[in-house]
Design a protein around this motif. Structure first.
Motif, PDB file in Angstrom:
ATOM      1  N   ASP A  60     -11.872  -2.685  -9.214  1.00 48.49           N
ATOM      2  CA  ASP A  60     -11.221  -2.137  -8.033  1.00 48.49           C
ATOM      3  C   ASP A  60     -10.415  -3.228  -7.347  1.00 48.49           C
ATOM      4  O   ASP A  60     -10.915  -4.333  -7.124  1.00 48.49           O
ATOM      5  CB  ASP A  60     -12.254  -1.566  -7.062  1.00 48.49           C
ATOM      6  N   VAL A  61      -9.185  -2.895  -7.009  1.00 46.86           N
ATOM      7  CA  VAL A  61      -8.265  -3.863  -6.418  1.00 46.86           C
ATOM      8  C   VAL A  61      -7.889  -3.405  -5.017  1.00 46.86           C
ATOM      9  O   VAL A  61      -7.516  -2.253  -4.802  1.00 46.86           O
ATOM     10  CB  VAL A  61      -6.993  -4.018  -7.276  1.00 46.86           C
ATOM     11  N   ASP A  62      -8.001  -4.335  -4.042  1.00 46.96           N
ATOM     12  CA  ASP A  62      -7.487  -4.092  -2.700  1.00 46.96           C
ATOM     13  C   ASP A  62      -7.167  -5.433  -2.071  1.00 46.96           C
ATOM     14  O   ASP A  62      -7.219  -6.474  -2.737  1.00 46.96           O
ATOM     15  CB  ASP A  62      -8.482  -3.295  -1.848  1.00 46.96           C
ATOM     16  N   ALA A  63      -6.819  -5.428  -0.773  1.00 50.06           N
ATOM     17  CA  ALA A  63      -6.409  -6.671  -0.112  1.00 50.06           C
ATOM     18  C   ALA A  63      -7.523  -7.712  -0.106  1.00 50.06           C
ATOM     19  O   ALA A  63      -7.253  -8.919  -0.134  1.00 50.06           O
ATOM     20  CB  ALA A  63      -5.953  -6.373   1.310  1.00 50.06           C
ATOM     21  N   ASP A  64      -8.781  -7.251  -0.071  1.00 54.21           N
ATOM     22  CA  ASP A  64      -9.912  -8.181  -0.053  1.00 54.21           C
ATOM     23  C   ASP A  64     -10.363  -8.581  -1.450  1.00 54.21           C
ATOM     24  O   ASP A  64     -11.100  -9.558  -1.614  1.00 54.21           O
ATOM     25  CB  ASP A  64     -11.092  -7.559   0.702  1.00 54.21           C
ATOM     26  N   HIS A  65      -9.943  -7.823  -2.460  1.00 51.44           N
ATOM     27  CA  HIS A  65     -10.357  -8.098  -3.831  1.00 51.44           C
ATOM     28  C   HIS A  65      -9.137  -8.017  -4.758  1.00 51.44           C
ATOM     29  O   HIS A  65      -8.962  -7.034  -5.492  1.00 51.44           O
ATOM     30  CB  HIS A  65     -11.431  -7.107  -4.292  1.00 51.44           C
ATOM     31  N   ALA A 106       0.645  -2.747  -4.454  1.00 54.27           N
ATOM     32  CA  ALA A 106      -0.758  -2.353  -4.283  1.00 54.27           C
ATOM     33  C   ALA A 106      -1.573  -2.677  -5.536  1.00 54.27           C
ATOM     34  O   ALA A 106      -2.784  -2.893  -5.457  1.00 54.27           O
ATOM     35  CB  ALA A 106      -0.848  -0.871  -3.967  1.00 54.27           C
ATOM     36  N   LEU A 107      -0.917  -2.745  -6.685  1.00 56.71           N
ATOM     37  CA  LEU A 107      -1.616  -3.085  -7.920  1.00 56.71           C
ATOM     38  C   LEU A 107      -2.067  -4.539  -7.930  1.00 56.71           C
ATOM     39  O   LEU A 107      -2.954  -4.917  -8.703  1.00 56.71           O
ATOM     40  CB  LEU A 107      -0.714  -2.823  -9.128  1.00 56.71           C
ATOM     41  N   LEU A 108      -1.468  -5.355  -7.071  1.00 52.67           N
ATOM     42  CA  LEU A 108      -1.854  -6.753  -6.948  1.00 52.67           C
ATOM     43  C   LEU A 108      -2.724  -6.987  -5.717  1.00 52.67           C
ATOM     44  O   LEU A 108      -3.024  -8.130  -5.371  1.00 52.67           O
ATOM     45  CB  LEU A 108      -0.615  -7.656  -6.856  1.00 52.67           C
ATOM     46  N   GLY A 109      -3.105  -5.916  -5.031  1.00 56.06           N
ATOM     47  CA  GLY A 109      -3.889  -6.072  -3.816  1.00 56.06           C
ATOM     48  C   GLY A 109      -3.054  -6.488  -2.630  1.00 56.06           C
ATOM     49  O   GLY A 109      -3.587  -6.919  -1.601  1.00 56.06           O
ATOM     50  N   GLU A 110      -1.735  -6.367  -2.737  1.00 57.95           N
ATOM     51  CA  GLU A 110      -0.830  -6.741  -1.650  1.00 57.95           C
ATOM     52  C   GLU A 110      -0.430  -5.506  -0.853  1.00 57.95           C
ATOM     53  O   GLU A 110      -0.413  -4.386  -1.368  1.00 57.95           O
ATOM     54  CB  GLU A 110       0.428  -7.410  -2.213  1.00 57.95           C
ATOM     55  N   ARG A 111      -0.068  -5.716   0.412  1.00 55.25           N
ATOM     56  CA  ARG A 111       0.395  -4.621   1.256  1.00 55.25           C
ATOM     57  C   ARG A 111       1.253  -5.192   2.374  1.00 55.25           C
ATOM     58  O   ARG A 111       1.152  -6.379   2.707  1.00 55.25           O
ATOM     59  CB  ARG A 111      -0.790  -3.867   1.847  1.00 55.25           C
ATOM     60  N   PRO A 112       2.112  -4.362   2.978  1.00 55.74           N
ATOM     61  CA  PRO A 112       2.915  -4.842   4.105  1.00 55.74           C
ATOM     62  C   PRO A 112       2.024  -5.300   5.258  1.00 55.74           C
ATOM     63  O   PRO A 112       0.910  -4.789   5.442  1.00 55.74           O
ATOM     64  CB  PRO A 112       3.734  -3.603   4.495  1.00 55.74           C
ATOM     65  N   ALA A 113       2.502  -6.248   6.024  1.00 60.86           N
ATOM     66  CA  ALA A 113       1.737  -6.759   7.163  1.00 60.86           C
ATOM     67  C   ALA A 113       1.388  -5.615   8.123  1.00 60.86           C
ATOM     68  O   ALA A 113       2.231  -4.772   8.436  1.00 60.86           O
ATOM     69  CB  ALA A 113       2.544  -7.833   7.897  1.00 60.86           C
TER      70      ALA A 113
END
Length: 521
Positions: A67-72, A46-53
């Motif tokens: 702020d880090v998330d899947a879109d950023h 999650a620190l890299l903006g990654e998450r399970p499919a």
């Protein structure tokens, strides 16, 4: 870096991370510990903006003010990540050197091409030194499969250090490392933190945590159940799960007596093997007896895994002979009989890479009983389910694809797959290196129980002398492609004669002594 109320929910509304909150301070090492499947890696990704499919992520992750998330996702080089399985981060068809050069060129700027090339090479060499690869010039010409597991891990570390990250996430960085190299890597990670980099260390190695970490987070079933300074969490644990982790840690205790000898089950005679034109094994001779519990120990790149793979037929040797009972084994796996294949089974260090990612794990395990034992499909599936249950892997998990299982679950599944053929010799290549202390203790006890019940010979390839003493009656020290020393485990550890053995014992003992001192209140 700040993480606030991080929650990750998968399709079946199951929370694999539940409201995790913590902060990473610049210049400090924070250890996130917990059993396989507890949610550590999901939290770190999650620190890299990654998450399970298909997962749903809520909460806030802030890195260096962003702020880090899947879109950023974070800016390139801001967060470095070292995966638990290094082979997954290396391109199998490209040499190490060109890949590292490409990464370095992305992070340097110069007016001329020559200056850019010079600066890139300087940064590359600096990263190799920080990653404890003094022979990096030689490794640059090799492919990933020509490196040991420990060397692969350090090459991946060099990948990330080239970018000079603000945050470094290290997922089991000492997995597969010998005690000497681990000690050096600890020094380098400490030096990385001293440069003002926040280090998040995902590990099962509590000695490493005691030696290196400033803060400790204990995670169980997606929840952070205990946190605080290292001395408090490990010196005076409050949560029952933390107490279990500490109690399950192996120690350098004396092992049992060597097994009865007689006619060898497997006889290795003057075997020479290598990669390309370079020999990594030199005229090795070794006997393995029925009922043996043998640990093969040595530094990364010493030839341990090459020796084990030659015995199993996975690596063709150039000269010498290997016999199973009275039969001479072909150097090549395809030329061995079905019976010979069933009698010698191999459990790989990288369990995830040993499974076909597109086929459910249960189907792959059952296939062993069908092919090597002639079992019908229903009977093979029943045997696979029973074996998995014995090792704590439910049928519902095994029916999924490999990517849906944790590293610990896959390692146990790989062990069950090997055991279905009822082998005379089981070779385990660093199978405890990626497991938490509780799971590791359970697996070692299961191996000891299997040895008592079935009488199969066990060969454990390991860097961890504590694991070796927990399992093995005999110890073989490999150094420079040769057997430097061998004998009863207790005898070799108490009176080491070869310098390689002395260094390994001193490094392991020093790690435990330093860890004990640092954990004292």
């Amino acid at each position: 870096m700040n993480v606030r109320n991080l929650t990750v929910v998968v399709d079946d509304d199951r929370e694999i991370v539940s409201g995790a909150s913590f902060a990473l301070a610049a210049g400090e090492v924070t250890a996130l510990v917990g059993e396989s499947g507890s949610g550590k890696t999901t939290t770190a990704l999650a620190l890299l903006g990654e998450r399970p499919a298909t997962a749903r992520v809520t909460g806030r992750v802030e890195v260096a003010g962003f702020d880090v998330d899947a879109d950023h996702p974070p800016e390139p080089g801001l967060v470095g990540y070292i995966p638990q399985q290094p082979s997954a981060a290396l391109n199998p068809v490209r040499r190490i050197g060109p890949v590292l050069h490409e990464i370095a060129r992305l992070h340097v700027h110069a007016d001329t091409r020559a200056d850019r090339k010079r600066l890139a090479r300087a940064r590359l060499l600096e990263a190799l030194r920080q990653a404890q690869l003094p022979d990096g010039e030689k490794l640059l010409r090799r492919y990933p499969h020509q490196l040991s597991g420990g060397q692969q891990q350090r090459v991946v570390l060099a990948h990330e250090l080239i970018g000079r990250p603000r945050v470094l996430v290290a997922d089991e960085p000492t997995t597969g490392q010998d005690a000497v190299t681990r000690g050096r890597l600890v020094d380098e990670l400490r030096a990385v933190a001293a440069q003002g980099i926040a280090v998040l260390l995902l590990t099962h190695d509590l000695d490493l945590v005691r030696t290196l970490a400033h803060q400790v987070l204990v995670m169980s079933s997606g929840n952070i159940v205990e946190s605080g300074p290292r001395q408090e969490v490990l010196g005076s644990p409050q949560h029952p799960y933390t107490k279990r982790l500490i109690a399950a840690q192996p120690d350098l205790a004396a092992a049992g007596s060597p097994a009865e000898t007689g006619r060898p089950l497997v006889a290795v005679r003057e075997v020479t093997a290598g990669h390309g034109r370079v020999d990594t094994l030199h005229e090795v001779t070794l006997d393995i007896y029925a009922g043996d519990k043998l640990a093969v120990v040595g530094r990364s790149g010493s030839g341990k895994t090459t020796l084990a793979r030659c015995i199993a037929g996975l690596h063709p040797y150039r000269a010498g002979e290997i016999r199973l009972g009275g039969e001479t084994l072909s150097p090549r796996l395809r030329r061995r009989t079905r019976n010979q294949l069933a009698r010698i089974q191999y459990v790989f260090q990288d369990a995830r890479a040993s499974f076909n990612e597109f086929v459910p794990v249960l189907d792959q395990i059952a296939r062993t009983a069908e092919r090597l034992c002639g079992a019908t499909s229903p009977a093979a599936r029943t045997r696979a389910i029973e074996g998995l249950a014995r090792f704590g892997v439910p049928e519902s998990s095994a029916a999924r694809l490999p990517r849906s299982l944790s590293g610990g679950e896959l390692q146990r599944a790989a062990l069950v797959r090997a055991l279905l053929s009822e082998p005379d010799l089981l070779i385990c290549d660093e199978i405890t290196s990626g497991l938490d202390a509780v799971t590791q203790a359970e697996l070692l006890e299961a191996l000891n129980q299997l040895h008592r019940d079935a009488g199969s010979a066990l060969v454990m390839i390991t860097h961890d002398l504590a694991v070796a003493t927990s399992l093995a009656n005999r110890l073989v020290i490999v150094y420079g492609g040769r057997i430097a020393e061998h004998g009863g485990t207790a005898e070799v550890l108490a009176n080491p004669k070869h310098q390689a053995t002395v260094e390994l014992v001193e490094a392991a003992t020093k790690t435990q002594e330093v860890a004990s001192q640092r954990s004292a209140p």
